[in-house]
Motif scaffolding. Structure first.
Motif, PDB file in Angstrom:
ATOM      1  N   GLY A   1      44.411  27.521  42.499  1.00  0.00           N
ATOM      2  CA  GLY A   1      44.601  28.705  41.655  1.00  0.00           C
ATOM      3  C   GLY A   1      43.545  29.763  41.907  1.00  0.00           C
ATOM      4  O   GLY A   1      42.388  29.438  42.203  1.00  0.00           O
ATOM      5  N   GLU A   2      43.956  31.015  41.812  1.00  0.00           N
ATOM      6  CA  GLU A   2      43.031  32.150  41.976  1.00  0.00           C
ATOM      7  C   GLU A   2      43.199  33.104  40.792  1.00  0.00           C
ATOM      8  O   GLU A   2      44.312  33.539  40.500  1.00  0.00           O
ATOM      9  N   VAL A   3      42.081  33.410  40.141  1.00  0.00           N
ATOM     10  CA  VAL A   3      42.103  34.271  38.959  1.00  0.00           C
ATOM     11  C   VAL A   3      41.061  35.375  39.147  1.00  0.00           C
ATOM     12  O   VAL A   3      39.884  35.088  39.401  1.00  0.00           O
ATOM     13  N   GLU A   4      41.499  36.615  39.035  1.00  0.00           N
ATOM     14  CA  GLU A   4      40.572  37.743  39.155  1.00  0.00           C
ATOM     15  C   GLU A   4      40.110  38.186  37.766  1.00  0.00           C
ATOM     16  O   GLU A   4      40.916  38.289  36.838  1.00  0.00           O
TER      17      GLU A   4
ATOM     18  N   ILE B   1      34.436  18.374  30.535  1.00  0.00           N
ATOM     19  CA  ILE B   1      34.696  19.356  31.591  1.00  0.00           C
ATOM     20  C   ILE B   1      36.138  19.860  31.542  1.00  0.00           C
ATOM     21  O   ILE B   1      37.087  19.075  31.564  1.00  0.00           O
ATOM     22  N   VAL B   2      36.290  21.184  31.488  1.00  0.00           N
ATOM     23  CA  VAL B   2      37.605  21.828  31.609  1.00  0.00           C
ATOM     24  C   VAL B   2      38.049  21.786  33.066  1.00  0.00           C
ATOM     25  O   VAL B   2      39.171  21.414  33.388  1.00  0.00           O
ATOM     26  N   ASP B   3      37.136  22.172  33.961  1.00  0.00           N
ATOM     27  CA  ASP B   3      37.425  22.191  35.395  1.00  0.00           C
ATOM     28  C   ASP B   3      36.144  22.502  36.147  1.00  0.00           C
ATOM     29  O   ASP B   3      35.170  22.993  35.569  1.00  0.00           O
ATOM     30  N   ASP B   4      36.157  22.211  37.461  1.00  0.00           N
ATOM     31  CA  ASP B   4      35.108  22.740  38.323  1.00  0.00           C
ATOM     32  C   ASP B   4      35.740  23.829  39.165  1.00  0.00           C
ATOM     33  O   ASP B   4      36.953  23.837  39.400  1.00  0.00           O
ATOM     34  N   LEU B   5      34.950  24.789  39.605  1.00  0.00           N
ATOM     35  CA  LEU B   5      35.513  25.967  40.260  1.00  0.00           C
ATOM     36  C   LEU B   5      34.476  26.652  41.134  1.00  0.00           C
ATOM     37  O   LEU B   5      33.277  26.355  41.060  1.00  0.00           O
ATOM     38  N   LEU B   6      34.961  27.563  41.953  1.00  0.00           N
ATOM     39  CA  LEU B   6      34.098  28.461  42.715  1.00  0.00           C
ATOM     40  C   LEU B   6      34.212  29.858  42.120  1.00  0.00           C
ATOM     41  O   LEU B   6      35.312  30.312  41.786  1.00  0.00           O
ATOM     42  N   VAL B   7      33.070  30.535  41.992  1.00  0.00           N
ATOM     43  CA  VAL B   7      33.036  31.924  41.535  1.00  0.00           C
ATOM     44  C   VAL B   7      32.645  32.797  42.717  1.00  0.00           C
ATOM     45  O   VAL B   7      31.556  32.630  43.284  1.00  0.00           O
ATOM     46  N   TYR B   8      33.533  33.705  43.109  1.00  0.00           N
ATOM     47  CA  TYR B   8      33.281  34.675  44.177  1.00  0.00           C
ATOM     48  C   TYR B   8      32.907  36.002  43.512  1.00  0.00           C
ATOM     49  O   TYR B   8      33.686  36.539  42.724  1.00  0.00           O
ATOM     50  N   LYS B   9      31.740  36.529  43.849  1.00  0.00           N
ATOM     51  CA  LYS B   9      31.320  37.808  43.273  1.00  0.00           C
ATOM     52  C   LYS B   9      31.522  38.944  44.275  1.00  0.00           C
ATOM     53  O   LYS B   9      30.876  38.975  45.330  1.00  0.00           O
ATOM     54  N   TYR B  10      32.424  39.877  43.962  1.00  0.00           N
ATOM     55  CA  TYR B  10      32.549  41.110  44.748  1.00  0.00           C
ATOM     56  C   TYR B  10      31.408  42.060  44.334  1.00  0.00           C
ATOM     57  O   TYR B  10      30.639  42.522  45.159  1.00  0.00           O
ATOM     58  N   HIS B  11      31.352  42.333  43.047  1.00  0.00           N
ATOM     59  CA  HIS B  11      30.253  43.100  42.458  1.00  0.00           C
ATOM     60  C   HIS B  11      30.247  42.795  40.961  1.00  0.00           C
ATOM     61  O   HIS B  11      31.044  41.956  40.498  1.00  0.00           O
ATOM     62  N   LYS B  12      29.370  43.426  40.205  1.00  0.00           N
ATOM     63  CA  LYS B  12      29.147  43.014  38.813  1.00  0.00           C
ATOM     64  C   LYS B  12      30.373  43.188  37.923  1.00  0.00           C
ATOM     65  O   LYS B  12      30.436  42.575  36.842  1.00  0.00           O
ATOM     66  N   ASN B  13      31.334  43.987  38.366  1.00  0.00           N
ATOM     67  CA  ASN B  13      32.545  44.196  37.571  1.00  0.00           C
ATOM     68  C   ASN B  13      33.783  43.542  38.182  1.00  0.00           C
ATOM     69  O   ASN B  13      34.908  43.849  37.778  1.00  0.00           O
ATOM     70  N   HIS B  14      33.590  42.635  39.147  1.00  0.00           N
ATOM     71  CA  HIS B  14      34.753  42.042  39.825  1.00  0.00           C
ATOM     72  C   HIS B  14      34.398  40.660  40.369  1.00  0.00           C
ATOM     73  O   HIS B  14      33.520  40.518  41.227  1.00  0.00           O
ATOM     74  N   TYR B  15      35.097  39.646  39.864  1.00  0.00           N
ATOM     75  CA  TYR B  15      34.903  38.266  40.299  1.00  0.00           C
ATOM     76  C   TYR B  15      36.252  37.622  40.602  1.00  0.00           C
ATOM     77  O   TYR B  15      37.283  38.010  40.048  1.00  0.00           O
ATOM     78  N   LEU B  16      36.221  36.641  41.480  1.00  0.00           N
ATOM     79  CA  LEU B  16      37.380  35.797  41.758  1.00  0.00           C
ATOM     80  C   LEU B  16      37.001  34.364  41.408  1.00  0.00           C
ATOM     81  O   LEU B  16      35.986  33.851  41.888  1.00  0.00           O
ATOM     82  N   LEU B  17      37.813  33.719  40.565  1.00  0.00           N
ATOM     83  CA  LEU B  17      37.607  32.315  40.223  1.00  0.00           C
ATOM     84  C   LEU B  17      38.651  31.490  40.962  1.00  0.00           C
ATOM     85  O   LEU B  17      39.845  31.782  40.879  1.00  0.00           O
ATOM     86  N   VAL B  18      38.215  30.465  41.684  1.00  0.00           N
ATOM     87  CA  VAL B  18      39.137  29.573  42.393  1.00  0.00           C
ATOM     88  C   VAL B  18      39.124  28.232  41.667  1.00  0.00           C
ATOM     89  O   VAL B  18      38.087  27.566  41.597  1.00  0.00           O
ATOM     90  N   ILE B  19      40.291  27.850  41.130  1.00  0.00           N
ATOM     91  CA  ILE B  19      40.399  26.707  40.229  1.00  0.00           C
ATOM     92  C   ILE B  19      41.357  25.664  40.812  1.00  0.00           C
ATOM     93  O   ILE B  19      42.088  25.931  41.760  1.00  0.00           O
ATOM     94  N   ASN B  20      41.342  24.477  40.220  1.00  0.00           N
ATOM     95  CA  ASN B  20      42.142  23.370  40.742  1.00  0.00           C
ATOM     96  C   ASN B  20      43.623  23.506  40.399  1.00  0.00           C
ATOM     97  O   ASN B  20      43.986  23.913  39.296  1.00  0.00           O
TER      98      ASN B  20
END
Length: 368
Positions: free
Chosen positions: A55-58, A96-115
């Motif tokens: 999953g990918e969540v912006e 734990i809800v989930d483990d994930l990766l947080v991708y930071k574009y900049h302080k107002n934009h992130y991408l969360l990659v979830i299971n």
């Protein structure tokens, strides 16, 4: 019974002889030629995985940093632009809800990659906790394909197709504009195997041509398409946890041995109070590594014993393709967690001897 979902690479899996199974509601390859061969290709050469089911969540908006910081246990305040962080989301009780990766574009934009198996649960949790934050939340999972190219020859192979110098993408960093076979891709130096490699995010409609181009370009490098089976044996050898095994809503990050990714000095995050209390009181159980001394292969869910007493359960167990021995991870009572402690695993109703060992079964080969 609900119809299984398919990724944009479904036809590619059939073409390459993938043995398709139900995984978290998705029809995905468990293997192609065989798990051990695919595992060894990743350790020694290069392998490619379809992980489009992830999953990918912006998260965008002026409160994006504060919002994500409250959701996760790790400190995203340390991130530079285009850097990535591994972290967890917890419930107020510390599970734990989930483990994930947080991708930071900049302080107002992130991408969360979830299971994959947690997408709806995670989305519900993220939306439930948005009150008071000026953010836009977008689930882009259904329009995003993802593949993982992993192994010591991953960079050499992908460089044949990419229009940027991949050596400039550091470990846990990403470049959002890499052209591969005419497709604009986000490429990160990340993965779930313990080897160097990349994860490639792209539009669904571009997935098949990029997959085919990688397979063709890697022929002389020993590339193999790899399935879920090898993904699990690889991650397990490298001591990388799996949600549903080493992590659940009933297991805290501290019990899972993931305390490094929990920054209790942060002002606040969901679950902090419970984890501060657990650390102060001391753990009553934790996940340990073990290897079998008797014959037999431990499996997820098997009981761990001390004589007639149940002291825990196996979270993951395999015959390691790299180490050629039966090893596992298990949640055990804290007094059995010392290295060298003898334990027994109940294999087909027969107690079999094992020994607690370091969880570092395999030394990770990441490019720092």
């Amino acid at each position: 019974m609900a119809e299984l979902k398919r990724t944009p690479l479904y036809e590619s899996h059939k073409k390459h002889g993938g043995k398709l199974v139900d995984f978290a509601g998705w029809e995905l390859p468990i293997q192609y030629e065989g798990i051990s061969g695919e595992h060894e290709a990743v350790r020694n050469h290069v392998g490619i995985f379809d992980v489009s089911h992830m999953g990918e969540v912006e998260i965008k908006g002026q409160d994006a940093t504060a919002f994500v910081q409250n959701l996760v246990t790790n400190d995203i305040g340390v991130l530079a632009d285009f850097q990535i962080l591994y972290t967890l989301m917890c419930y107020p009780h510390g599970g734990i809800v989930d483990d994930l990766l947080v991708y930071k574009y900049h302080k107002n934009h992130y991408l969360l990659v979830i299971n994959a198996g947690n997408i709806q649960k995670d989305l519900d949790w993220i939306f439930k906790n948005r009150e008071g934050y000026n953010v836009d939340i977008s689930d882009i999972s259904s329009i995003t394909a993802e593949m993982a190219l992993q192994g010591p020859k991953a960079e050499e192979l992908l460089q044949r197709l990419a229009d940027v110098d991949l050596s400039q993408i550091g470990f846990f960093y990403f470049n959002e504009k890499v052209n591969i076979e005419g497709a604009e891709c986000l490429v990160s130096r990340t993965g779930y195997t313990g080897e160097d490699g990349f994860e490639i995010y792209l539009k669904n409609e571009d997935a098949e041509k990029v997959w085919d181009a990688i397979m063709k370009a890697g022929g002389d490098l020993g590339i193999k398409a790899a399935g879920l089976g090898a993904r699990d044996t690889l991650r397990f050898e490298a001591n990388l946890p799996l949600y549903g095994n080493e992590m659940t809503e009933d297991i805290t990050p501290l019990e899972a041995g993931l305390g490094y990714f929990v920054k209790l000095n942060k002002d606040h995050f969901i679950g902090k109070d419970a984890l501060v209390k657990q650390k102060a009181e001391g753990l009553t159980r934790k996940i340990v590594g073990f290897e079998m001394e008797d014959k037999g292969i431990p499996r997820h869910g098997y009981d761990v014993l001390d004589g007639d007493k149940k002291i825990g359960f196996v979270t993951t167990g395999y015959l390691s393709p790299t180490l050629k021995k039966a090893i596992g991870l298990a949640m055990v009572e804290i007094k059995y967690a010392e290295l060298g402690t003898t334990i027994e695993i109940l294999l087909r109703n027969k107690p079999s001897k094992g020994k607690v060992v370091s969880r570092k079964f395999y030394t990770k080969q990441y490019k720092k």
